[in-house]
Design a protein around this motif. Structure first.
Motif, PDB file in Angstrom:
ATOM      1  N   ARG A 178      -1.648   5.709  -3.269  1.00 30.18           N
ATOM      2  CA  ARG A 178      -1.847   6.820  -2.342  1.00 30.18           C
ATOM      3  C   ARG A 178      -0.594   7.619  -2.020  1.00 30.18           C
ATOM      4  O   ARG A 178      -0.660   8.658  -1.363  1.00 30.18           O
ATOM      5  N   PHE A 214       6.988  -0.053  16.053  1.00 32.21           N
ATOM      6  CA  PHE A 214       6.331   0.400  14.819  1.00 32.21           C
ATOM      7  C   PHE A 214       5.249  -0.600  14.412  1.00 32.21           C
ATOM      8  O   PHE A 214       4.101  -0.222  14.155  1.00 32.21           O
ATOM      9  N   ILE A 232      25.354   3.301   9.929  1.00 26.02           N
ATOM     10  CA  ILE A 232      24.193   2.416   9.766  1.00 26.02           C
ATOM     11  C   ILE A 232      24.550   0.979  10.111  1.00 26.02           C
ATOM     12  O   ILE A 232      23.747   0.237  10.679  1.00 26.02           O
ATOM     13  N   GLU A 233      25.804   0.599   9.830  1.00 29.26           N
ATOM     14  CA  GLU A 233      26.186  -0.775  10.191  1.00 29.26           C
ATOM     15  C   GLU A 233      26.186  -0.969  11.707  1.00 29.26           C
ATOM     16  O   GLU A 233      25.843  -2.031  12.198  1.00 29.26           O
ATOM     17  N   THR A 267      10.165  -4.706   6.548  1.00 28.58           N
ATOM     18  CA  THR A 267      10.074  -6.166   6.748  1.00 28.58           C
ATOM     19  C   THR A 267      11.252  -6.886   6.078  1.00 28.58           C
ATOM     20  O   THR A 267      11.486  -8.055   6.328  1.00 28.58           O
ATOM     21  N   ARG A 317      27.944   4.959   6.263  1.00 26.06           N
ATOM     22  CA  ARG A 317      27.863   3.499   6.173  1.00 26.06           C
ATOM     23  C   ARG A 317      28.252   2.858   7.514  1.00 26.06           C
ATOM     24  O   ARG A 317      27.592   1.946   8.005  1.00 26.06           O
ATOM     25  N   LEU A 328      13.361   4.450  13.969  1.00 27.48           N
ATOM     26  CA  LEU A 328      13.533   2.995  13.885  1.00 27.48           C
ATOM     27  C   LEU A 328      14.918   2.613  14.407  1.00 27.48           C
ATOM     28  O   LEU A 328      15.389   1.502  14.196  1.00 27.48           O
ATOM     29  N   LEU A 373      19.957   0.080  -1.523  1.00 29.14           N
ATOM     30  CA  LEU A 373      19.457   1.449  -1.651  1.00 29.14           C
ATOM     31  C   LEU A 373      20.577   2.457  -1.903  1.00 29.14           C
ATOM     32  O   LEU A 373      20.422   3.397  -2.687  1.00 29.14           O
ATOM     33  N   PHE A 374      21.724   2.259  -1.231  1.00 28.15           N
ATOM     34  CA  PHE A 374      22.756   3.286  -1.440  1.00 28.15           C
ATOM     35  C   PHE A 374      23.430   3.139  -2.801  1.00 28.15           C
ATOM     36  O   PHE A 374      23.955   4.092  -3.355  1.00 28.15           O
ATOM     37  N   PHE A 401      19.788  -5.742   2.073  1.00 29.45           N
ATOM     38  CA  PHE A 401      20.971  -5.102   1.522  1.00 29.45           C
ATOM     39  C   PHE A 401      21.919  -6.085   0.833  1.00 29.45           C
ATOM     40  O   PHE A 401      22.965  -5.715   0.372  1.00 29.45           O
ATOM     41  N   MET A 455      22.045  -0.762  12.598  1.00 30.26           N
ATOM     42  CA  MET A 455      21.127  -1.760  12.028  1.00 30.26           C
ATOM     43  C   MET A 455      21.265  -3.078  12.799  1.00 30.26           C
ATOM     44  O   MET A 455      22.365  -3.595  12.963  1.00 30.26           O
ATOM     45  N   PRO A 457      12.639   9.675   8.773  1.00 21.39           N
ATOM     46  CA  PRO A 457      12.261   9.222  10.120  1.00 21.39           C
ATOM     47  C   PRO A 457      13.055   8.005  10.604  1.00 21.39           C
ATOM     48  O   PRO A 457      12.670   7.380  11.592  1.00 21.39           O
ATOM     49  N   PRO A 460       0.790  -1.229   0.000  1.00 17.88           N
ATOM     50  CA  PRO A 460       0.000   0.000   0.000  1.00 17.88           C
ATOM     51  C   PRO A 460       0.827   1.287   0.000  1.00 17.88           C
ATOM     52  O   PRO A 460       0.295   2.351  -0.238  1.00 17.88           O
ATOM     53  N   ARG A 488      -4.417  -2.575  16.017  1.00 18.03           N
ATOM     54  CA  ARG A 488      -5.736  -2.267  15.439  1.00 18.03           C
ATOM     55  C   ARG A 488      -6.520  -3.553  15.244  1.00 18.03           C
ATOM     56  O   ARG A 488      -7.743  -3.551  15.193  1.00 18.03           O
TER      57      ARG A 488
HETATM   58  C1  LIG Z   1      23.970  -4.370   8.004  1.00 17.93           C
HETATM   59  C2  LIG Z   1      24.302  -3.058   7.390  1.00 17.93           C
HETATM   60  C3  LIG Z   1      23.682  -2.859   6.076  1.00 17.93           C
HETATM   61  C4  LIG Z   1      23.961  -1.475   5.606  1.00 17.93           C
HETATM   62  C5  LIG Z   1      23.172  -1.106   4.409  1.00 17.93           C
HETATM   63  C6  LIG Z   1      22.181  -0.087   4.747  1.00 17.93           C
HETATM   64  C7  LIG Z   1      21.617   0.660   3.600  1.00 17.93           C
HETATM   65  C8  LIG Z   1      20.428   1.351   4.114  1.00 17.93           C
HETATM   66  C9  LIG Z   1      19.904   2.249   3.226  1.00 17.93           C
HETATM   67  C10 LIG Z   1      18.803   2.907   3.467  1.00 17.93           C
HETATM   68  C11 LIG Z   1      17.991   2.809   4.636  1.00 17.93           C
HETATM   69  C12 LIG Z   1      16.824   3.435   4.580  1.00 17.93           C
HETATM   70  C13 LIG Z   1      16.009   3.256   5.683  1.00 17.93           C
HETATM   71  C14 LIG Z   1      14.557   3.542   5.468  1.00 17.93           C
HETATM   72  O1  LIG Z   1      14.033   4.018   4.519  1.00 17.93           O
HETATM   73  S1  LIG Z   1      13.770   3.012   6.804  1.00 17.93           S
HETATM   74  C15 LIG Z   1      12.118   3.355   6.488  1.00 17.93           C
HETATM   75  C16 LIG Z   1      11.834   4.772   6.741  1.00 17.93           C
HETATM   76  N1  LIG Z   1      10.439   4.988   6.610  1.00 17.93           N
HETATM   77  C17 LIG Z   1       9.619   4.942   7.631  1.00 17.93           C
HETATM   78  O2  LIG Z   1      10.006   4.762   8.751  1.00 17.93           O
HETATM   79  C18 LIG Z   1       8.171   5.149   7.296  1.00 17.93           C
HETATM   80  C19 LIG Z   1       7.334   4.200   8.091  1.00 17.93           C
HETATM   81  N2  LIG Z   1       5.943   4.403   7.780  1.00 17.93           N
HETATM   82  C20 LIG Z   1       5.188   5.349   8.348  1.00 17.93           C
HETATM   83  O3  LIG Z   1       5.625   6.153   9.130  1.00 17.93           O
HETATM   84  C21 LIG Z   1       3.752   5.367   7.980  1.00 17.93           C
HETATM   85  O4  LIG Z   1       3.453   4.148   7.397  1.00 17.93           O
HETATM   86  C22 LIG Z   1       3.350   6.518   7.045  1.00 17.93           C
HETATM   87  C23 LIG Z   1       4.317   6.624   5.877  1.00 17.93           C
HETATM   88  C24 LIG Z   1       3.341   7.838   7.821  1.00 17.93           C
HETATM   89  C25 LIG Z   1       1.929   6.264   6.503  1.00 17.93           C
HETATM   90  O5  LIG Z   1       1.047   6.143   7.574  1.00 17.93           O
HETATM   91  P1  LIG Z   1      -0.429   5.563   7.341  1.00 17.93           P
HETATM   92  O6  LIG Z   1      -1.004   6.185   6.153  1.00 17.93           O
HETATM   93  O7  LIG Z   1      -1.113   5.696   8.662  1.00 17.93           O
HETATM   94  O8  LIG Z   1      -0.223   4.041   6.992  1.00 17.93           O
HETATM   95  P2  LIG Z   1       0.255   2.872   7.912  1.00 17.93           P
HETATM   96  O9  LIG Z   1       1.331   3.325   8.824  1.00 17.93           O
HETATM   97  O10 LIG Z   1      -0.913   2.203   8.498  1.00 17.93           O
HETATM   98  O11 LIG Z   1       0.956   1.912   6.858  1.00 17.93           O
HETATM   99  C26 LIG Z   1       0.171   1.131   5.959  1.00 17.93           C
HETATM  100  C27 LIG Z   1       0.787  -0.220   5.867  1.00 17.93           C
HETATM  101  O12 LIG Z   1       2.098  -0.097   5.309  1.00 17.93           O
HETATM  102  C28 LIG Z   1       3.072  -0.686   6.162  1.00 17.93           C
HETATM  103  N3  LIG Z   1       4.301   0.105   6.085  1.00 17.93           N
HETATM  104  C29 LIG Z   1       4.443   1.417   6.242  1.00 17.93           C
HETATM  105  N4  LIG Z   1       5.701   1.794   6.047  1.00 17.93           N
HETATM  106  C30 LIG Z   1       6.383   0.670   5.744  1.00 17.93           C
HETATM  107  C31 LIG Z   1       7.746   0.410   5.422  1.00 17.93           C
HETATM  108  N5  LIG Z   1       8.674   1.364   5.346  1.00 17.93           N
HETATM  109  N6  LIG Z   1       8.103  -0.867   5.175  1.00 17.93           N
HETATM  110  C32 LIG Z   1       7.189  -1.865   5.199  1.00 17.93           C
HETATM  111  N7  LIG Z   1       5.866  -1.675   5.500  1.00 17.93           N
HETATM  112  C33 LIG Z   1       5.485  -0.427   5.767  1.00 17.93           C
HETATM  113  C34 LIG Z   1       2.441  -0.603   7.552  1.00 17.93           C
HETATM  114  O13 LIG Z   1       3.022  -1.565   8.384  1.00 17.93           O
HETATM  115  C35 LIG Z   1       0.988  -0.880   7.236  1.00 17.93           C
HETATM  116  O14 LIG Z   1       0.873  -2.269   7.089  1.00 17.93           O
HETATM  117  P3  LIG Z   1      -0.429  -3.017   7.631  1.00 17.93           P
HETATM  118  O15 LIG Z   1      -1.576  -2.396   6.899  1.00 17.93           O
HETATM  119  O16 LIG Z   1      -0.175  -4.435   7.301  1.00 17.93           O
HETATM  120  O17 LIG Z   1      -0.487  -2.742   9.095  1.00 17.93           O
END
Ligand SMILES: CCCCCCCC/C=C\C=C\CC(=O)SCCNC(=O)CCNC(=O)[C@H](O)C(C)(C)COP(=O)(O)OP(=O)(O)OC[C@H]1O[C@@H](n2cnc3c(N)ncnc32)[C@H](O)[C@@H]1OP(=O)(O)O
Length: 731
Positions: free
Chosen positions: A54, A273, A257-258, A63, A254, A126, A75-76, A69, A261, A122, A19, A280
């Protein structure tokens, strides 16, 4: 995955992973494959990246964190490939551009957004940092100062704010077609040089001020995010953007994050989270009744009885939820006038800060309907009683509600400990009654503990749950027992910390250790802030306070159980806390209410020990943590065993959102999971063997014993299933 199409020289790469278009390995691969197509197609002169459905993109797929990675492109890798594309790329943002989603956008050469879009990095929430160049690119676009603000706290910002500081190049009205607008925008930049559009190549404007800015944020983070590691690591990474070339800065990012994470703090925050979303889906243990098979009744008219602190906050929460008809009933004229004034002032404040518009404010004020008698509630769909915590007053009200309200009306009591069944029994339809335990101030606190009485109907429960969610609360369904989940568990924390005062600790020592663990305030400062008389009133009800004891009664025992009267002495000497001239467990001095140790309290503790011939001993930090927190965990297992909560996540949410348990430890049950159940049980059994029935809170939970005996150290997600299987096989 990502879809690919071409429209008038512009290639469109649309993220398609409902979604929320999280950047799973499939999506990343899809973006890369599409990018290659676009680069190879001579008819394509510009590229738009957008999100289907949306939202634009909420970032990495949480998940997939464990495996993500390992697959190309991670992603990087992806963001660097995007930025180095020879063809201009425009990120078209609607909904959310969060985390990796925003990092993808920062790697694009232009960013356009609908005015309704929200942007954030954000990751800190996490327990990690933006690891796809976020800590290195954002400072090059908006400077070190703003980047620290964005990244170390992870808050979301409107597209307009992002445009003001230079992240967004063009804003479109919220009702515009984002894709159409972005394609037109892309056509307008065809042929322009990309030299200044690759963010990683830009200088950091406020680089020379980095030390000063860093110091400022270290101070703020130290106070705001006590005990959390990620915010400091974020600051360090951003600092390197100012000090090092991009490639070197990326190496530091890097390393950051290592380190983060997979850390315990990150695991805990990710658990939180998902818990906040999982909750719900409520269920009534052992019945098959759940949120999926039960519909709430339609609620249009709500009434709140009582306009004290709780009632006012509840009314505000209902107005914020968009309820258009909120009857308020307060028979005491002064309380009614003060209550309504308070509500209106808060709404004025929201409007002044822009949280709500003037029109919304007016419609909220119009929704308020003061009523003066019970008859006027006969059409109400949901009544929330929020009067003084007295069984007889509440019974009186429910008897009247039972007579006047329509048969389908849901009758809710806002109580923190009283028996919901006893209240329900005075109405002709106990199945319409439910508990809704709000936390003060109710318009601010995120938690709502809904209590199912033994007779509450599934539909009534569904209605209370639905209303909590409409109010934007973390709404947890629990069973009916004394203190429900939160207060029942938290009681042991105060009891055991007071025992440690008897034995040798002092309030400042206990509070320092608890703050180091991550609590914003220690147990004694919290007591002073909320008023030490609250607990005293509760103990009075059970005839436990010092004053209520007959002459010659043992000072350290009540009803055969160990008791510490130090908190009673405190209240009986007038030290209620902040409100009694800054005198409580501590003394609060000056206009900033600076916390200082008060010799009067130290002497009170010392003379009590002498009187009771207690030889004080040194109590170390480890003992303080174990004794303050493990009895609470033990009670949590008893709560699961009795089906008062249906899983550990519910308990953790209650303690984190209602009792300021540090979020980065995941709540008491997740903390127990991190420590390991065998150790938790060992400590509990040691205390139980020493103290026995005089300290019943140390009696090990049978569920905890069974889990350790049968499964060693099972994963938290399996606790309730394993317990059910064990109990079933024993039948
Ligand atoms: C070992 C070393 C390795 C080194 C390599 C590292 C390289 C790393 C590179 C990059 C790292 C990047 C990190 C990220 O991007 S971390 C993710 C950052 N994003 C978030 O934290 C956003 C999280 N989501 C939210 O805050 C909200 O979902 C929001 C965007 C505000 C929307 O809110 P709302 O409209 O209320 O919707 P829901 O929260 O109910 O979400 C709907 C369903 O979607 C699922 N969800 C949301 N975000 C994620 C996500 N990022 N990943 C997976 N799933 C996600 C959420 O659980 C809901 O699921 P369900 O309906 O089943 O409950």
């Amino acid at each position: 995955m990502a879809n690919y199409s071409v429209r008038n020289q512009v290639a469109i790469i649309s993220l398609c992973s409902p979604p929320v278009n999280a950047l799973s390995s499939d999506v990343r691969r899809g973006i890369l494959d599409s990018l290659k197509k676009a680069e190879q197609d001579v008819k394509v002169a510009a590229i738009v990246i957008c999100g289907e459905g949306r939202t634009f993109c909420v970032g990495a797929d949480i998940t997939e964190f464990k495996s993500e990675f390992k697959t190309f492109p991670n992603l990087f890798e992806l963001v660097d490939i995007l930025e180095s594309s020879p063809k201009p790329i425009v990120a078209a943002i609607h909904g959310h551009a969060f985390g990796g989603g925003l990092e993808v956008a920062l790697a694009c050469h232009y960013r356009v957004a609908l005015s309704s879009a929200k942007l954030a990095l954000p990751e800190v929430k996490l327990g990690i940092l933006p690891g796809a160049g976020g800590t290195q690119r954002l400072p090059r676009l908006i400077g070190i100062d703003s980047s620290m603000q964005w990244i170390a706290f992870g808050d979301e910002y409107s597209a307009q704010i992002a445009a003001n500081i230079g992240i967004i190049d063009r804003i479109f009205p919220s009702n515009a077609d984002i894709l159409e607008s972005a394609v037109q925008y892309a056509q307008s930049i065809i042929g322009k040089s990309l030299i200044n559009r690759r963010v990683s190549k830009l200088p950091v404007k406020d680089a020379s001020k980095v030390s000063h800015i860093m110091e400022k944020y270290k101070q703020i983070v130290g106070k705001k995010s006590r005990g959390a590691i990620a915010p400091m690591v974020c600051l360090e990474a951003i600092k390197h953007a100012a000090l090092l070339p991009y490639v070197e800065g990326m190496k530091k990012e890097r390393m950051g994050i290592e380190a983060l994470m997979g850390s315990d703090q990150s695991k805990s925050l990710i658990y939180m989270f998902f818990a906040e979303r999982q909750v719900r889906n409520w269920t009534i243990p052992g019945t098959g009744i759940n949120s999926k098979n039960t519909k709430p009744i339609k609620v249009e008219k709500v009434a709140v009885i009582g306009l004290g602190t709780m009632g006012r906050g509840i009314v505000l929460s209902l107005l914020k939820a968009g309820i258009k008809h909120v009857s308020v009933m307060e028979l005491n004229k002064t309380a009614r006038e003060n209550g309504l004034l308070f509500i209106k002032n808060i709404l004025e404040g929201y409007a002044a800060r822009g949280t709500i518009s003037e029109t919304q404010k007016r419609s909220m004020v119009d929704a308020l309907k003061p009523v003066s008698n019970f008859e006027m509630l006969k059409d109400t769909d949901l009544v929330i009683e929020a009067v003084f915590e007295s069984m007889s007053i509440k019974k009186d009200i429910f008897a009247k509600l039972g007579q006047v309200c329509k048969p389908s009306a849901v009758l809710a009591t806002n109580t923190s400990a009283l028996d919901v069944d006893e209240i329900a029994m005075v109405t002709p339809k106990p199945k319409q009654v439910v508990g809704m335990h709000f936390f003060a101030p109710a318009h601010v606190m995120k938690l709502l503990e809904n209590v199912r009485g033994s007779k509450s109907s599934p539909q009534v429960i569904a209605t209370a749950m639905n209303m909590g969610q409409r109010m934007g609360k973390v709404t947890v369904l629990v069973g009916n027992c004394h203190g429900f989940v939160g207060n029942r568990m938290f009681r042991h924390y105060t009891v055991e910390t007071d025992f440690m005062l008897e034995e040798g600790a002092y309030p400042e020592q206990v509070d320092t250790v608890l703050k180091k663990f991550g609590f914003a305030m220690g147990r004694y400062q919290v007591g002073d802030l909320s008023g030490n008389d609250i607990g005293y009133r509760m103990r009075t009800k059970f005839e436990m306070t010092n004053k209520q004891q007959p002459p010659g009664a043992p000072e350290r025992e009540r009803h055969g159980v160990r008791y510490c009267p130090l908190a009673d002495f405190l209240v009986e000497s007038g030290r209620l806390g902040y409100k009694s001239d800054g005198k409580g467990w501590f003394r609060y001095l000056g206009k900033n209410r600076e916390l200082t140790v008060d010799n009067e309290v130290t002497s009170m503790i010392d003379s009590y020990r002498r009187r009771n011939k207690i030889v004080p001993r040194k109590i170390n930090g480890e003992e303080i943590i174990e004794r303050a927190l493990y009895p609470l965990i033990n009670e949590g297992f008893k709560i699961l065993e009795e089906g008062i909560a249906s899983n550990p996540m519910e308990i953790d949410l209650i303690l984190v959102h209602g009792y300021a348990w540090p979020r980065h430890t995941g709540g008491p049950m997740f903390y127990a999971h991190l420590i390991g159940l065998p150790k938790i049980l060992r400590v509990i059994e040691r205390h139980w063997n020493n103290a026995g029935l005089r300290e019943p809170h140390w009696e090990p939970s049978k569920m905890l014993v069974r889990l350790v005996k049968n499964h060693g150290n099972p994963d938290i997600m399996s606790w309730t299933t394993l317990e059910r299987e064990t109990v079933r096989s024993a039948l």
